[in-house]
Write a protein that holds these residues in place. Structure first.
Motif, PDB file in Angstrom:
ATOM      1  N   ILE A   1       0.936  -1.202   0.125  1.00 22.09           N
ATOM      2  CA  ILE A   1      -0.060  -0.116   0.013  1.00 22.09           C
ATOM      3  C   ILE A   1       0.929   1.362  -0.069  1.00 22.09           C
ATOM      4  N   GLN A   2       0.656   2.006  -0.940  1.00 20.25           N
ATOM      5  CA  GLN A   2       1.624   3.141  -0.944  1.00 20.25           C
ATOM      6  C   GLN A   2       0.826   4.502  -0.289  1.00 20.25           C
ATOM      7  N   MET A   3       1.478   5.389   0.317  1.00 18.63           N
ATOM      8  CA  MET A   3       0.785   6.399   1.055  1.00 18.63           C
ATOM      9  C   MET A   3       1.391   7.764   0.542  1.00 18.63           C
TER      10      MET A   3
ATOM     11  N   LEU B   1       0.780  -5.468   6.326  1.00 17.72           N
ATOM     12  CA  LEU B   1       2.104  -5.301   6.174  1.00 17.72           C
ATOM     13  C   LEU B   1       2.581  -5.302   4.750  1.00 17.72           C
ATOM     14  N   PRO B   2       3.463  -4.740   4.382  1.00 21.48           N
ATOM     15  CA  PRO B   2       4.232  -3.570   5.342  1.00 21.48           C
ATOM     16  C   PRO B   2       3.817  -2.559   5.849  1.00 21.48           C
ATOM     17  N   PHE B   3       3.794  -1.901   6.803  1.00 20.44           N
ATOM     18  CA  PHE B   3       3.071  -0.897   7.280  1.00 20.44           C
ATOM     19  C   PHE B   3       3.801   0.484   6.707  1.00 20.44           C
TER      20      PHE B   3
ATOM     21  N   VAL C   1      10.967  -1.748   8.808  1.00 22.28           N
ATOM     22  CA  VAL C   1      11.997  -2.819   8.562  1.00 22.28           C
ATOM     23  C   VAL C   1      11.522  -4.305   8.856  1.00 22.28           C
ATOM     24  N   GLY C   2      10.813  -4.448   9.998  1.00 23.66           N
ATOM     25  CA  GLY C   2      10.371  -5.832  10.383  1.00 23.66           C
ATOM     26  C   GLY C   2       9.745  -5.852  11.662  1.00 23.66           C
ATOM     27  N   ARG C   3       9.129  -7.023  11.961  1.00 31.80           N
ATOM     28  CA  ARG C   3       8.373  -7.346  13.238  1.00 31.80           C
ATOM     29  C   ARG C   3       8.566  -8.482  14.020  1.00 31.80           C
ATOM     30  N   SER C   4       8.413  -8.612  15.057  1.00 28.98           N
ATOM     31  CA  SER C   4       8.272 -10.082  15.664  1.00 28.98           C
ATOM     32  C   SER C   4       6.962  -9.900  16.550  1.00 28.98           C
ATOM     33  N   THR C   5       6.154 -11.221  16.405  1.00 29.60           N
ATOM     34  CA  THR C   5       4.850 -11.090  17.160  1.00 29.60           C
ATOM     35  C   THR C   5       5.220 -11.563  18.533  1.00 29.60           C
ATOM     36  N   ASN C   6       4.155 -11.238  19.367  1.00 25.81           N
ATOM     37  CA  ASN C   6       4.753 -11.876  20.788  1.00 25.81           C
ATOM     38  C   ASN C   6       4.675 -13.228  21.152  1.00 25.81           C
ATOM     39  N   LYS C   7       4.792 -13.767  22.524  1.00 27.01           N
ATOM     40  CA  LYS C   7       5.117 -15.112  22.638  1.00 27.01           C
ATOM     41  C   LYS C   7       3.842 -15.676  22.484  1.00 27.01           C
ATOM     42  N   ALA C   8       2.613 -15.245  22.697  1.00 23.60           N
ATOM     43  CA  ALA C   8       1.319 -15.766  22.574  1.00 23.60           C
ATOM     44  C   ALA C   8       1.229 -16.290  21.069  1.00 23.60           C
ATOM     45  N   ASP C   9       1.670 -15.493  20.194  1.00 19.81           N
ATOM     46  CA  ASP C   9       1.483 -15.636  18.818  1.00 19.81           C
ATOM     47  C   ASP C   9       3.018 -16.228  18.259  1.00 19.81           C
ATOM     48  N   SER C  10       3.664 -16.637  18.920  1.00 23.50           N
ATOM     49  CA  SER C  10       4.917 -17.547  18.686  1.00 23.50           C
ATOM     50  C   SER C  10       5.941 -16.885  18.085  1.00 23.50           C
ATOM     51  N   TYR C  11       6.222 -15.711  18.262  1.00 18.19           N
ATOM     52  CA  TYR C  11       7.308 -14.965  17.983  1.00 18.19           C
ATOM     53  C   TYR C  11       7.459 -15.023  16.473  1.00 18.19           C
ATOM     54  N   ILE C  12       6.614 -14.871  15.709  1.00 23.34           N
ATOM     55  CA  ILE C  12       6.635 -14.757  14.160  1.00 23.34           C
ATOM     56  C   ILE C  12       7.333 -13.616  13.581  1.00 23.34           C
TER      57      ILE C  12
ATOM     58  N   ALA D   1      10.726  -5.908   2.192  1.00 22.02           N
ATOM     59  CA  ALA D   1      11.504  -7.017   0.735  1.00 22.02           C
ATOM     60  C   ALA D   1      12.810  -6.426   0.779  1.00 22.02           C
ATOM     61  N   SER D   2      13.008  -5.367   1.158  1.00 25.01           N
ATOM     62  CA  SER D   2      14.408  -4.607   1.100  1.00 25.01           C
ATOM     63  C   SER D   2      15.511  -5.173   1.990  1.00 25.01           C
ATOM     64  N   VAL D   3      14.989  -5.883   3.167  1.00 26.98           N
ATOM     65  CA  VAL D   3      16.088  -6.229   4.026  1.00 26.98           C
ATOM     66  C   VAL D   3      15.718  -8.043   4.337  1.00 26.98           C
ATOM     67  N   LYS D   4      14.788  -8.401   3.606  1.00 28.20           N
ATOM     68  CA  LYS D   4      14.235 -10.026   3.836  1.00 28.20           C
ATOM     69  C   LYS D   4      15.553 -10.817   3.257  1.00 28.20           C
ATOM     70  N   GLY D   5      16.087 -11.777   3.957  1.00 26.45           N
ATOM     71  CA  GLY D   5      17.006 -12.557   4.020  1.00 26.45           C
ATOM     72  C   GLY D   5      18.430 -11.935   4.321  1.00 26.45           C
ATOM     73  N   ARG D   6      18.542 -10.914   4.873  1.00 26.87           N
ATOM     74  CA  ARG D   6      19.797 -10.243   5.229  1.00 26.87           C
ATOM     75  C   ARG D   6      19.536  -9.759   6.751  1.00 26.87           C
ATOM     76  N   PHE D   7      18.417  -9.427   7.279  1.00 26.70           N
ATOM     77  CA  PHE D   7      18.103  -8.847   8.645  1.00 26.70           C
ATOM     78  C   PHE D   7      17.375 -10.043   9.260  1.00 26.70           C
ATOM     79  N   ALA D   8      17.589 -10.255  10.655  1.00 29.96           N
ATOM     80  CA  ALA D   8      16.685 -11.149  11.374  1.00 29.96           C
ATOM     81  C   ALA D   8      16.422 -10.573  12.858  1.00 29.96           C
ATOM     82  N   ILE D   9      15.075 -10.758  13.234  1.00 31.60           N
ATOM     83  CA  ILE D   9      14.848 -10.112  14.511  1.00 31.60           C
ATOM     84  C   ILE D   9      14.925 -11.213  15.448  1.00 31.60           C
TER      85      ILE D   9
END
Lengths: 107, 120
Positions: free
Chosen positions: A2-4, A94-96, B48-59, B64-72
């Motif tokens: 989604i573009q803003m 996502l992405p936000f 950049v990215g997100r991590s869900t909480n413990k209840a949602d299994s830390y997904i 796209a610009s960082v996928k495969g290079r960055f990890a949370i």
């Protein structure tokens, strides 16, 4: 993704003025929109979520409206602390993505 | 009082790696979704990215610009969040913010940011 978009990119105003910033999404996001204020050299600060829900502690001169693809942030009675850059962000999926920002500076 | 404090930024050569840390206090990080947002010098904000909480299994999910290079990752015993950044490029130069995701998916608390500069 989604573009803003935001308009204007900048606005010059005086203390006491009413300022309106517009944000548009490339597809419908219901009320999934947040507004942030960023002072130079500082982290952004959440002003509003769900398009119109004012964050605790944020002055009531800030108001938000809109739904779907078109949203506005209004500052009624600009104060010296309000000269800053304002960003909208879609929180629907996502992405936000963020808008490019609107800078409110002193006329 | 909720606080987030990032550390670990600095100057790194292209292709290098860096690990950012975010120490939190005032809440239990395991209960909350946590994200990273960055801002290139003089530019706007980029998720950049997100991590869900413990209840949602830390997904985790990434831009796209960082996928495969960055990890949370997280260490709940230290109430901390991390961002491992590999294969860094000049375009990754930015201030990196650790943020807590609150109601309606908005980012209600931000750290002060840590600057990452990628240059030879």
């Amino acid at each position: 993704d989604i573009q803003m978009t935001q308009s204007p990119s900048s606005v010059s105003a005086s203390v006491g003025d009413r300022v309106t910033v517009t944000c548009r999404s490339s597809q419908g996001i219901s009320s999934g929109l947040a507004w942030y204020q960023q002072q130079p050299g500082k982290a952004p600060k959440l002003l509003m979520s769900a398009a119109s829900s004012l964050q605790s502690g944020v002055p009531s001169r800030f108001s938000g409206s809109g739904s779907g693809t078109d949203f506005t942030l209004t500052i009624s009675g600009l104060q010296p602390d309000d000269f800053a850059t304002y960003y909208c962000q879609q929180t629907k999926s996502l992405p936000f993505t963020f808008g490019p920002g609107t800078t409110v500076d002193i006329k | 009082e909720v606080q987030l404090v990032e550390s670990g930024g600095g100057l790194v050569q292209p292709g290098g790696s860096l690990r950012l840390s975010c120490a939190t206090s005032g809440f239990s990080v395991s209960d909350w979704y946590m994200d990273w947002v960055r801002q290139a010098p003089g530019k706007g904000l980029e998720w950049v990215g997100r991590s869900t909480n413990k209840a949602d299994s830390y997904i985790t999910e990434y831009a796209a610009s960082v996928k495969g290079r960055f990890a949370i990752s997280r260490d709940d015993s230290k109430n901390s969040l991390y961002l491992q950044m590999n294969s860094l490029k000049a375009d990754d130069t930015a201030v990196y913010y650790c943020v807590r995701r609150g109601v309606f998916n908005s980012f209600d608390y931000w750290g002060q940011g840590t600057l990452v500069s990628v240059s030879s």
